[in-house]
Design an enzyme around this catalytic site. Structure first.
Site: not given
Length: 283
Positions: A33, A146
């Site tokens: 993140h 992802k």
């Protein structure tokens, strides 16, 4: 960094900012993140992050109530990254009344792969992302590769609705052994964590098989992915899918596509114990 839960306060804070770079998350932040925040800064200013665990994208037997919520730790991490605003609404802030209007992706993209095994998932994703875009009004939004299918769906949604936001893809961040970083990795036992990198190694084997046999006309992509699923089952995994798809639209490649050198990607989702992991690798 300001932490804001009210939509109106968020709009007031961002008024006049026309190059907002936005990173939506569900919290429990890890290095993956944080890499999105850094990439966002390269494409816009200021950087705005959101943390909202979106009930609409969880199925009835999924982990909404158990999903890790670590807001104070997340705030500290975002402050270190120089994020300007964290939008952290409650459910009441985001959905003050039942969300009767939904954004539903087309069947060919939303009901395959993840959509097949998590019915309604992408309807929930598209609905909350559209609402977040309306709240934040970003010029740029960063999504990780992802979640490859999610990236494709959000990108197409932004295009079809002519949203004034550029969708920027971010490369997957991995541990040293290849495991893609994920908030759900905390569910893995020590033994499962040691086995988990095998999923990425399997993707590499599929890519090698595609390059060496499928592209040479010696095997079909279905034969290659069936072998990969059998291999994972033999190691104790429960694979939902291993699939080779066209990068452009995530549809199955035809022999003509393969012969023409169409860019491909292999995607997978598999359970290890009680933890479901997803990953992908471009070919």
């Amino acid at each position: 960094m300001k932490v804001i839960s009210s939509i109106q306060e968020l709009r007031d804070q961002l008024r006049g900012q026309n190059r907002v770079a936005f990173v939506p998350t569900m919290g429990n932040l890890h290095e993956g993140h944080l890499s999105l925040m850094r990439l966002a800064r390269q494409h816009g200013d200021p950087v705005v992050a959101s943390i909202f665990v979106n009930r609409l994208q969880f199925g009835p037997n999924e982990d909404f109530d158990k999903y890790p919520r670590t807001l104070q730790d997340d705030i500290e991490k975002l402050q270190k990254e120089g994020v300007y605003v964290l939008f952290a609404p409650t459910e009441r802030d985001m959905y003050p009344e039942p969300q009767e209007y939904r954004v539903e992706p087309p069947h060919d993209l939303g009901d395959t792969l993840e959509g097949e095994f998590r019915p309604g998932f992408f309807k929930g994703v598209c609905t909350v992302v559209m609402k977040l875009f309306c709240c934040v009004q970003p010029r740029v939004a960063v999504f990780g590769k992802k979640d490859y299918q999610q990236l494709m769906i959000v990108r197409r949604m932004a295009h079809q609705f002519a949203l004034p936001v550029d969708i920027v893809p971010a490369e997957t961040v991995r541990a040293d052994d290849g495991l893609a970083l994920s908030s759900r990795n905390v569910y893995l036992t020590n033994e499962e964590r040691a086995e988990a990198p095998e999923l990425y190694r399997t993707l590499h084997q599929v890519r090698q098989d595609v390059l060496e046999t499928v592209l040479q006309g010696q095997a079909s992509h279905e034969e290659v992915t069936t072998k990969a699923m059998d291999y994972l089952r033999g190691r104790g995994w429960q694979p939902d899918y291993v699939a080779v798809r066209r990068r452009s639209d995530l549809q199955k490649p035809t022999p003509e596509n393969i012969a023409a050198g169409e860019p491909l990607v292999v995607l997978t989702a598999a359970k290890l114990g009680k933890t479901r992991l997803i990953d992908n690798l471009e070919i």
